[in-house]
Enzyme design. Structure first.
Site, PDB file in Angstrom:
ATOM      1  N   HIS A   2     -39.497 -33.037 -35.978  1.00 54.53           N
ATOM      2  CA  HIS A   2     -39.861 -34.034 -35.133  1.00 54.53           C
ATOM      3  C   HIS A   2     -41.095 -35.029 -35.940  1.00 54.53           C
ATOM      4  CE1 HIS A   2     -42.532 -31.895 -32.994  1.00 54.53           C
ATOM      5  NE2 HIS A   2     -43.145 -33.266 -32.555  1.00 54.53           N
TER       6      HIS A   2
ATOM      7  N   HIS B 140     -43.803 -35.966 -35.090  1.00 51.76           N
ATOM      8  CA  HIS B 140     -45.555 -36.455 -34.988  1.00 51.76           C
ATOM      9  C   HIS B 140     -46.388 -35.904 -36.014  1.00 51.76           C
ATOM     10  CE1 HIS B 140     -45.331 -36.268 -30.100  1.00 51.76           C
ATOM     11  NE2 HIS B 140     -45.047 -37.434 -30.942  1.00 51.76           N
TER      12      HIS B 140
ATOM     13  N   ASP C  59     -48.785 -34.038 -36.401  1.00 47.31           N
ATOM     14  CA  ASP C  59     -48.886 -32.524 -36.692  1.00 47.31           C
ATOM     15  C   ASP C  59     -48.203 -31.571 -37.170  1.00 47.31           C
ATOM     16  OD1 ASP C  59     -48.606 -33.052 -33.472  1.00 47.31           O
ATOM     17  OD2 ASP C  59     -48.498 -31.305 -33.852  1.00 47.31           O
ATOM     18  N   HIS C  60     -46.698 -32.953 -36.864  1.00 43.80           N
ATOM     19  CA  HIS C  60     -46.004 -31.753 -37.884  1.00 43.80           C
ATOM     20  C   HIS C  60     -46.005 -32.144 -39.126  1.00 43.80           C
ATOM     21  CE1 HIS C  60     -45.097 -29.285 -33.726  1.00 43.80           C
ATOM     22  NE2 HIS C  60     -45.548 -30.456 -33.779  1.00 43.80           N
TER      23      HIS C  60
ATOM     24  N   HIS D 110     -39.181 -34.697 -25.921  1.00 36.67           N
ATOM     25  CA  HIS D 110     -40.053 -34.806 -26.575  1.00 36.67           C
ATOM     26  C   HIS D 110     -40.770 -36.233 -28.089  1.00 36.67           C
ATOM     27  CE1 HIS D 110     -44.706 -33.309 -27.530  1.00 36.67           C
ATOM     28  NE2 HIS D 110     -44.016 -33.257 -29.129  1.00 36.67           N
TER      29      HIS D 110
ATOM     30  N   ASP E 252     -41.575 -28.910 -31.322  1.00 33.82           N
ATOM     31  CA  ASP E 252     -42.102 -28.583 -29.723  1.00 33.82           C
ATOM     32  C   ASP E 252     -40.857 -29.258 -28.484  1.00 33.82           C
ATOM     33  OD1 ASP E 252     -44.239 -28.699 -30.705  1.00 33.82           O
ATOM     34  OD2 ASP E 252     -44.922 -30.815 -30.875  1.00 33.82           O
TER      35      ASP E 252
ATOM     36  N   HIS F 125     -46.617 -24.504 -31.224  1.00 33.18           N
ATOM     37  CA  HIS F 125     -48.033 -24.598 -30.912  1.00 33.18           C
ATOM     38  C   HIS F 125     -48.544 -22.861 -30.231  1.00 33.18           C
ATOM     39  CE1 HIS F 125     -49.032 -28.640 -31.253  1.00 33.18           C
ATOM     40  NE2 HIS F 125     -48.190 -29.361 -31.260  1.00 33.18           N
TER      41      HIS F 125
HETATM   42 FE    FE Z   1     -47.299 -30.317 -32.035  1.00 41.80          FE
HETATM   43 ZN    ZN Z   2     -45.377 -32.726 -30.959  1.00 42.23          ZN
END
Ligand code: FE
Ligand code: ZN
Length: 255
Positions: A56, A58, A60-61, A114, A133, A171
């Protein structure tokens, strides 16, 4: 097993995962949480990056996408539904798509909630899934873009994978998830035992992932929203599964 998987910490609480087909040498990074951590892991293993499988959009990915693509010319595969937000995306995939990765088939599952385009990757031959996530050990992702009903349907897809499927998630949130899960099902003996095990692992600096579908079915309250006993305990005996899921998710959001 010609498939080797290497998990390592990245950023503050993300996991990086490298998937390596020993026969062809192909190596995929599941998401790209942190280019430097991924490069160090590749170097430690002596593997060359050929793919990134994005779950996805985001940050942090995806924050490592541009650097890793520039340095390795890897192909970035990601969700069609949010392709415009995935830096460097080369191949767009969605529900029902499958593709070859070395000697392995990779099936794409759309698992929105998400984010609206979130996808998971399932390798049936290796019995391993990468769920980003969408699901965590004893937890699930926050429902940022979708609805509770949508997220429940996504988790239900994961519930139906073979129970012995190994599951990697984005995570390390397991300890706080376990504490919350015990507020929902204080009498769940499997959950009590797992929470204690998780405390031991974390006290020793060990990861609590990967998990399996079977373990999550027994201990993850978000996957258990359809269980009659759980519904009853929440005073929601007649409610739809997704409504019970929504109640649990709302409690976690406010915990
Ligand atoms: Fe994440
Ligand atoms: Zn995420």
């Amino acid at each position: 097993m010609p498939l080797e998987i290497h998990q390592f910490p990245a950023r503050s609480d993300n996991y990086g995962v490298l998937v390596h087909d020993t026969e062809t040498g192909m190596t995929a990074s599941i998401d790209a949480p942190e280019a430097s951590a991924i490069k160090a892991a590749l170097a430690a293993k002596g593997w060359q990056l050929t793919h990134i499988f994005t779950t996805h959009h985001h940050h942090d990915h995806t924050e490592g996408n541009d650097v890793l693509k520039a340095e390795t010319n890897c192909e970035i595969i990601g969700p069609r539904g949010e392709a415009a937000k995935i830096p460097g995306i080369g191949r767009q995939v969605g529900e029902g798509d499958s593709f070859r990765f070395g000697n392995f088939e990779v099936k794409v599952l759309e698992t929105p909630g998400h984010t609206l385009g979130h996808i998971s990757y399932f390798l049936p031959d290796a019995k391993v899934a990468f769920v980003g996530d969408t699901m965590f050990a004893m937890g699930c992702g926050r429902v940022f873009e979708g609805t509770h009903q949508m997220m429940w349907n996504s988790l239900n897809k994961l519930r139906q994978l073979p129970p012995d499927t190994t599951v990697y998630a984005g995570h390390e949130y397991t300890q706080s998830n376990a504490r919350f899960a015990l507020t929902i099902e204080p009498g769940n003996a499997d959950l009590q035992a797992r929470a204690a095990e998780v405390d031991d692992l974390r006290a020793n600096g060990q990861p609590t992932l990967p998990t399996t579908i079977a373990r999550e079915l027994a201990t993850n309250p978000f996957l258990r929203a359809c269980e009659p006993d759980l519904k009853q305990a929440l005073g929601m005996a007649g409610a739809e599964d997704w409504q019970v899921f929504g109640e649990i998710r709302t409690r976690k959001d406010n915990a």
